[in-house]
Design an enzyme around this catalytic site. Structure first.
Site, PDB file in Angstrom:
ATOM      1  CB  THR A   1      33.718 -25.364 -12.022  1.00  0.00           C
ATOM      2  OG1 THR A   1      33.131 -24.436 -12.912  1.00  0.00           O
ATOM      3  CG2 THR A   1      34.941 -24.736 -11.428  1.00  0.00           C
TER       4      THR A   1
ATOM      5  CE  LYS B   1      26.564 -20.807  -9.359  1.00  0.00           C
ATOM      6  NZ  LYS B   1      27.311 -21.057 -10.589  1.00  0.00           N
TER       7      LYS B   1
ATOM      8  CB  THR C   1      27.813 -24.742  -9.673  1.00  0.00           C
ATOM      9  OG1 THR C   1      28.462 -23.730 -10.433  1.00  0.00           O
ATOM     10  CG2 THR C   1      28.832 -25.525  -8.878  1.00  0.00           C
ATOM     11  CG  ASP C   2      26.180 -21.698 -14.196  1.00  0.00           C
ATOM     12  OD1 ASP C   2      26.770 -21.476 -13.125  1.00  0.00           O
ATOM     13  OD2 ASP C   2      26.339 -21.023 -15.228  1.00  0.00           O
TER      14      ASP C   2
END
Lengths: 604, 437
Positions: free
Chosen positions: B100, B254, B175-176
Site C-alpha cells: 500500500t 499486525k 503491511t499484511d
C-alpha cells in the site's frame, strides 16, 4: 449575467451513506478527538489539483471530534467504506425523477479531493445519479445539469493558530446535490429557483430539516467576467443580495481592468520588492504595527484604485487583503487608500515609509505586520492578486459573508479533483428499480397543493404540503377517514403551539400520533381534549393514549350521561342555545358540541 | 474489462482507453474521456469521465459511440529519477517491494496496486529532501503474495546496501506480512551494524490523508539517526498523525485490519518513539547499538515448514498431509498456554510423537500472542512435552515459523535444533515478560 445554483440537501435516512452510523447529527458530547495532517497528492489523471495544492500550502493541523453513536472507524478514515446506503440511493433516484432527470445506468462512486480537512480521508465520496432535466419557473424552464449523491463533510467547530477542529457526527450523512444550468435570469429568479428546488426536495418527505440541512452554492459570471462559485448560502433570503453584489463586484473589476490598461498602456507591472520597514514603526502608536517584522510593498501606479468600492463596504483593497488572509493566515493588510489615521499612522511615519519604498503620489502601498515568513507569504498573496487586477475577475470560489457579500476562499477546483473510489464497486441501476420508484413517486408540490385546496384552506394546505408530517396526514385522512382540516390543524397548529409552550412534543412519534387519531375515531374523546392529551403523553411517552385519557378523566360523555346532564340543566330553566352554552362551559373537554345540540334538539 | 462486444466496437472505431469520445443515447449526448472498466462493474456499461471530473456508466446497448480529437494518458506516471547527492545530508537507502505504501489506484482490478515507486513518494514528501536517498526498486508485489524466496532476495538487497556508506536502510513493504519479513531479515542479517527499517502504510499514498508520509519521514529519521542496529518496523504509533513507533522486527504483529496503528509490539516494549520533526525517544533500553562491525548474510532457509493453528474440532490428519508432502518442521499455534486437542478422535499428541520420532521438530507457540507458553502447568501440556514438542517461550507464532525455517537450513539434529530454537538470536525470545498496559 449567467447564473446557476447548486443545492445541497441532507437526506433523512436512518444511517450514513457508507457506514452504519446514525445519520442524525449528534446531541451528545464528543468523547475523544484525533489529530491529523493532510497533503496534496496527484489525482487520477496525474495532475495535482490546484485547489488541493492551495489548501496544502497553508500547512494546517486538523482535530476531529468523535461521537459515540455517529462516529465509527469509517469516519475516522481507519476502515474502508461499507457498501452504499440503498435508502439514500432510492431517495436520490426519486429526486431525479421529480426533476425529469435521466438516471444513469451505472453509478460510479468518485473521490473528490478536498483537503481543507473537512473530510478525514482527504476526499469526499460523490457520484452522479442523474443527468439533465428541468423545472418550470415563472421565468421559463431552468435546466438541471446533474443530480449527485454524496457524503456530507464534517462540521467545523473552531479554528485557532494553525489548527481546525471538526465534528465527525456530520461526516458521511447522505447529501443530494442538484446543479442547475446557467439559465437563471436575475437575482430574484435565483431565489425562486432555490425555493422551488427546496420545495420539491421537502415534498419527498425524506430530507432533513433545520439549520444547515440545506445549503446553496451560486455560480455567477458577467460578460468579460469570470465564473465565480459562491459557497454556503444557508438563508434563502440572502440569495438575491449575493447575486446582486457579485454581479456588481465583477462589473467593477472589469472597469478597474480598463483603468489599469489606461494607466499602464503596454508597460508591464514588474514584481515589486518587499521592503522591511520594521524600524519606522518601532515606536508606533499602533499596536498592530509594533511587531517583530513589518513588510511594505509598493504598487506602482495603483494610487486610488485600492480604495475603489466594488459594492458597499468592499473595496479592491479588501480583495487584496483576502488573498493575504488566505495565503498566510494574517489578520489583514493596511493599504494606502485607507484612512491611515485610524491605526494610527502619523504623517511622519507615512513620509518615511513612502521615501523608503520609493512610492510617489501615483503609487499605492501595502503593509503587513507579523513574523517575517508570514509577512512574506501575505505579500506574495497580495502580489498574486495585483497581477489578477490586470486580467479582471478570476475563476474562484468565494464564501458568503453575513451581509450577502463574499470573500475569496480558494481557486476554482479543476477536474483533476475527481478520481474513482475503488473501495466501492459500481452500482448498476435497472429499469425495474427506476419504475418501482416511479410508481410510488411523491407528487410535485403544485399537484399536491391543488389536491389539498379541495379540502383545506390555502394557509393550512401550504403548511401541511411540505411538512414532515405529510405522510401521516395522508394516512390518517386516507385510512381512518378523519376530517382533513382537523388532522392538519392538529399536526401543524396544535403541535406547534404546544412546542412553543415548551412541551416536549418531539417525543411523539408517528405511531403515537396514529394511535391518537385511532382513539379519536373510536370516540374515546372529543377534539377539544387533544391539547391536554398531547401535553400529558409528551411527558409520559410510555403510556398508551387510552390510559392517558382515563387518567385525565377526559373520556367523551356517553349519550346516556349527556342526556342526564341535559335533563338536570333543564331543571334550572335553561333552554336552547343558552342551555348548550352552559353545558359546554362546564364540560367542554368531554362533550362534542354537535352531538349535544342534536340531543337538545331531539329531546327538547 | 469491457465485454467482447464493446472491445470489438472500440477496436473497429480505433478508440483506445483515454481517448475523447461522444456517446449518444436517445436524446442524451455525453462527451468525455473513455475510462478503463473496473473489475466489478457491469462489462456492458461504458464508463466515461466528463469534463467536470465525474465518471458516468452508460449501457452500451442502444448507444452510439464516436471518436473525438484528443487523448489523455490515464494513470499515474511513475518516474525513477536519479537525484543528485548533496554534501552534508545523511545518506539513506530505500528499497521498495510494493504494498500500500507504494500503491496507486489500479483500474484493472478496481483496487489499489503496488505501482508507486520510492521516487514518487519522495516527490510527495518534501521533508525527505533533508536526506540523500539511494532508492532501489526490488519488486512490486502486495505482501500477501510474498514467499520465503522474496525474503531471501530482500535480505540480499539490504545486505548490499548495508555494505555502502549508507546510514541505514528502509524497506517499503505491504503491511499484511511485513512482520514475517522483518523477522526473516532479523535472522538472515547477522551482526548488524546499522538500522534496517521496514515501513508501509494502511492508507494508499494517492490520498491526502495517507499515513505513508509520516511513516516515511519517521523511518528516514530512524534509519539515519537511530542508534538501533537491528531490523525494526516503523509505523504509526496512534490514530493521530503525531508519532511512530519503532518495533523490534521479531516482536511485532499486525493486530488490526485497517487502522493506522495496526502494528503493536507484543511481549516487548517498542524500541523508540519517533516524531515527524525528527526527534527520537528511546522507549526500550535493550537493543543492539549502531557499530562499525561487519554485517554478514546468512540467507539459507528450509521452506518446508508448516504453521498450524489448533482449534476445537480440528482434524489432526492435517499433520499426515504435511508429513506426506515431506515437510521438515511444524510450528503449532496452540490455545492458551500452548494447548492442543488431546481428546480421542481429535488428539494431536500422537502426531507430535510420530513427527518427533521421524526427526521432524514440532514447536509450540500460542494463538493468544501475548504471554508465553508453558510445558508443565496442566497435565495435557505435559503430554505434549513428553511427546517431544518444543515450547517456544514468548516467541510469536509467525516468528517461530520463520526461525524454524532458518534453523532447519543449518541443522538436522533434533537436539541441536531445539537448542537453536530456544536460544535468543534477534530479540525473539525474552526471558522476562514485560508488564505491559
Amino acid at each position: 449575467m449567467k447564473c446557476g445554483i447548486e443545492i445541497h440537501q441532507r437526506l433523512a435516512t436512518e444511517k450514513k451513506l457508507f457506514c452504519g452510523c446514525s445519520a442524525q447529527p449528534s446531541e451528545e458530547k464528543p468523547i475523544a478527538t484525533v489529530e491529523r495532517m493532510q497533503r496534496a497528492v496527484a489525482g487520477e489523471l496525474g495532475d495535482v489539483d490546484l485547489a488541493a495544492l492551495h489548501e496544502y500550502s497553508r500547512g494546517r493541523k486538523y482535530r476531529y471530534q468523535i461521537f459515540p453513536q455517529s462516529t465509527c472507524l469509517v469516519e475516522l478514515d481507519e476502515e474502508p467504506p461499507h457498501s452504499m446506503n440503498g435508502e439514500a440511493l432510492e431517495i436520490a433516484v426519486e429526486v431525479c425523477l421529480l426533476l425529469n432527470s435521466k438516471v444513469v445506468d451505472e453509478v460510479e462512486v468518485m473521490r473528490k479531493t478536498v483537503i481543507d480537512g473537512s473530510n478525514t480521508s482527504g476526499f469526499q465520496r460523490t457520484s452522479i445519479i442523474g443527468l439533465g432535466g428541468f423545472i418550470e419557473t415563472s421565468k421559463g424552464r431552468v435546466g438541471i445539469q446533474a443530480v449527485c449523491l454524496e457524503e456530507e463533510s464534517s462540521g467545523i467547530v473552531g479554528e485557532k493558530a494553525g489548527e481546525i477542529t471538526y465534528r465527525l457526527d456530520r461526516l458521511g450523512i447522505p447529501l443530494v446535490e442538484i446543479a442547475t444550468s446557467p439559465d437563471i435570469k436575475d437575482a430574484k429568479h435565483a431565489r425562486e429557483v432555490a425555493e422551488k428546488l427546496g420545495m420539491i426536495l421537502r415534498a419527498t418527505g425524506k430530507v432533513q430539516r433545520g439549520i444547515g440541512t440545506i445549503r446553496q452554492d451560486i455560480n455567477i459570471s458577467v460578460p468579460e467576467g469570470a465564473r465565480v462559485e459562491v459557497k454556503g448560502a444557508q438563508e434563502l433570503g440572502l440569495i438575491e443580495t449575493i447575486v446582486d453584489k457579485e454581479v456588481r463586484r465583477q462589473e467593477k473589476l472589469v472597469k478597474i481592468k480598463g483603468e489599469l490598461e489606461k494607466r499602464f498602456g503596454k508597460k508591464k507591472f514588474g514584481k515589486p520588492a518587499m521592503v522591511e520597514v520594521t524600524e519606522i514603526f518601532k515606536n508606533s502608536a499602533s499596536k498592530l504595527l509594533r511587531k517583530e517584522c513589518v513588510l511594505a510593498m509598493k504598487l506602482e501606479k495603483f494610487a486610488g484604485l485600492l480604495g475603489e468600492e466594488l459594492y458597499e463596504n468592499r473595496r479592491l483593497g479588501t480583495e487584496f487583503s483576502d488573498y493575504a488572509v488566505a495565503k498566510a493566515g494574517v489578520g489583514g493588510i493596511i493599504h494606502s487608500d485607507e484612512k491611515l489615521e485610524k491605526y494610527p499612522i502619523t504623517g511622519e511615519e507615512l513620509s518615511r515609509l513612502r521615501e523608503k519604498i520609493g512610492a510617489g503620489a501615483q503609487d499605492a502601498f501595502v503593509l503587513v505586520a507579523g513574523d517575517g515568513k508570514t509577512c512574506e507569504r501575505a505579500l506574495e498573496g497580495v502580489y498574486e492578486r495585483t497581477l489578477q487586477a490586470f486580467e479582471g475577475p478570476q475563476n474562484e470560489v468565494r464564501r458568503v459573508l453575513a451581509d450577502g457579500g463574499t470573500a475569496y476562499m480558494r481557486p476554482m477546483p479543476g477536474s483533476a479533483r475527481l478520481y474513482p473510489e475503488t473501495d466501492v464497486p459500481p452500482i448498476g441501476i435497472s429499469e425495474e428499480f427506476i419504475e418501482e420508484i416511479r410508481g410510488r413517486l411523491s407528487e410535485m408540490p403544485e399537484e399536491r397543493k391543488k389536491k389539498l385546496l379541495k379540502v383545506l384552506n390555502e394557509e393550512l394546505a401550504e403548511k401541511i404540503m411540505l411538512s414532515e408530517n405529510y405522510p401521516l396526514f395522508e394516512k390518517v385522512v386516507g385510512e381512518l377517514k378523519v376530517e382533513p382540516k382537523f388532522v392538519a390543524t392538529t399536526l401543524e397548529e396544535t403541535l406547534v403551539s404546544l412546542r412553543r409552550e415548551g412541551v416536549p412534543v418531539e417525543k411523539l412519534n408517528e405511531n403515537k400520533l396514529m394511535e391518537l387519531f385511532i382513539e379519536y375515531k373510536c370516540g374515546k374523546f372529543v377534539k377539544a381534549a387533544i391539547p391536554e392529551i398531547l401535553r400529558y403523553i409528551s411527558k409520559n411517552a410510555g403510556e398508551s393514549i387510552s390510559s392517558a385519557v382515563e387518567k385525565l378523566k377526559l373520556e367523551k360523555m356517553s349519550p346516556v350521561e349527556l342526556k342526564q346532564i341535559v335533563k338536570e340543566k333543564r331543571k334550572s330553566g335553561k333552554v336552547g342555545k343558552a342551555l348548550i352554552q352552559d353545558i359546554m362551559r362546564e364540560h367542554r373537554l368531554r362533550v362534542d358540541a354537535e352531538e349535544l345540540s342534536k340531543i337538545v334538539e331531539v329531546y327538547p | 474489462m469491457y465485454s467482447k462486444e464493446i472491445q470489438k466496437k472500440l477496436k473497429d472505431l480505433g478508440v483506445e482507453i483515454g481517448d475523447s469520445v461522444r456517446v449518444k443515447r436517445g436524446d442524451q449526448v455525453h462527451e468525455g474521456i473513455l475510462m478503463p472498466k473496473q473489475e466489478l462493474g457491469d462489462p456492458d456499461a461504458i464508463v466515461i469521465k466528463l469534463s467536470n471530473g465525474y465518471s458516468l456508466g452508460l449501457k452500451f446497448k442502444g448507444s452510439e459511440l464516436e471518436k473525438l480529437q484528443g487523448h489523455k494518458g490515464i494513470g499515474f506516471k511513475s518516474s525513477e529519477e536519479k537525484t543528485k547527492r548533496i554534501a552534508g545530508k545523511p545518506l539513506i537507502s530505500i528499497i521498495s517491494t510494493g504494498g500500500t505504501v507504494a500503491s496507486r489506484v489500479d483500474y484493472a482490478t478496481g483496487g489499489v496496486d503496488a505501482s508507486y515507486r520510492t521516487s514518487d513518494i519522495v516527490k510527495t514528501v518534501p521533508e525527505l529532501g533533508e536526506f540523500n536517498i539511494d532508492s532501489k526498486f526490488l519488486f512490486e508485489i502486495m505482501s500477501e503474495n510474498m514467499t520465503p524466496e522474496h525474503w531471501k532476495e530482500m535480505a540480499r538487497a539490504v545486505y548490499k546496501e548495508l555494505k555502502t556508506d549508507t546510514k541505514g536502510v528502509i524497506v517499503t513493504h505491504g503491511t499484511d506480512t511485513m512482520h514475517f519479513s522483518s523477522a526473516a531479515l532479523s535472522f538472515m542479517l547477522r551482526d548488524l551494524n546499522k538500522p534496517v527499517v521496514f515501513t508501509g502504510s494502511q492508507r494508499s499514498s494517492d490520498r491526502g490523508s495517507s499515513d505513508s508520509f509520516i511513516n516515511m519521514i519517521c523511518s528516514a529519521n530512524f534509519a539515519s539517526k537511530g542508534d538501533v542496529a537491528e531490523v525494526s518496523l516503523v509505523m504509526h504509533g496512534s490514530s493521530n498523525d503525531d508519532f511512530c513507533y519503532a518495533h523490534r522486527g521479531t516482536k511485532v504483529r499486525k493486530l488490526h485490519t485497517s487502522k493506522r496503528d495496526a502494528f503493536k509490539s507484543v511481549n516487548d516494549e517498542p524500541l523508540a518513539k519517533i516524531f515527524p520533526d525528527g526527534r527520537i525517544e528511546m522507549t526500550n533500553g535493550n537493543y543492539r547499538k549502531r557499530c562499525d562491525g561487519e554485517v554478514s548474510l546468512d540467507d539459507k532457509l528450509e521452506e518446508k515448514v508448516a504453521l498450524i493453528k489448533t482449534y476445537p474440532g480440528m482434524e489432526p490428519g492435517i499433520f499426515d498431509f504435511y508429513i506426506g508432502k515431506k515437510f521438515k518442521g511444524f510450528v503449532i499455534e496452540g490455545t492458551g498456554l500452548g494447548h492442543v486437542p488431546t481428546i480421542e478422535g481429535h488428539s494431536v499428541i500422537s502426531r507430535i510423537r510420530e513427527a518427533t520420532k521421524a526427526g521432524i521438530p514440532v514447536c509450540i507457540t500460542s494463538q493468544c500472542l501475548f504471554g508465553r507458553v508453558h510445558d508443565f502447568v496442566y497435565a495435557n501440556l505435559r503430554k505434549e512435552f513428553e511427546a517431544g514438542a518444543m515450547f517456544c517461550g514468548d516467541m510469536l507464532p509467525e516468528v517461530a515459523y520463520v526461525k524454524l525455517m532458518h534453523v532447519l537450513a543449518h541443522s538436522k539434529d533434533l537436539e541441536e535444533i531445539k537448542k537453536m530454537m530456544l536460544t535468543n538470536v534477534a530479540g525473539e525470545l525474552n526471558e522476562r515478560t514485560p508488564v505491559l498496559e
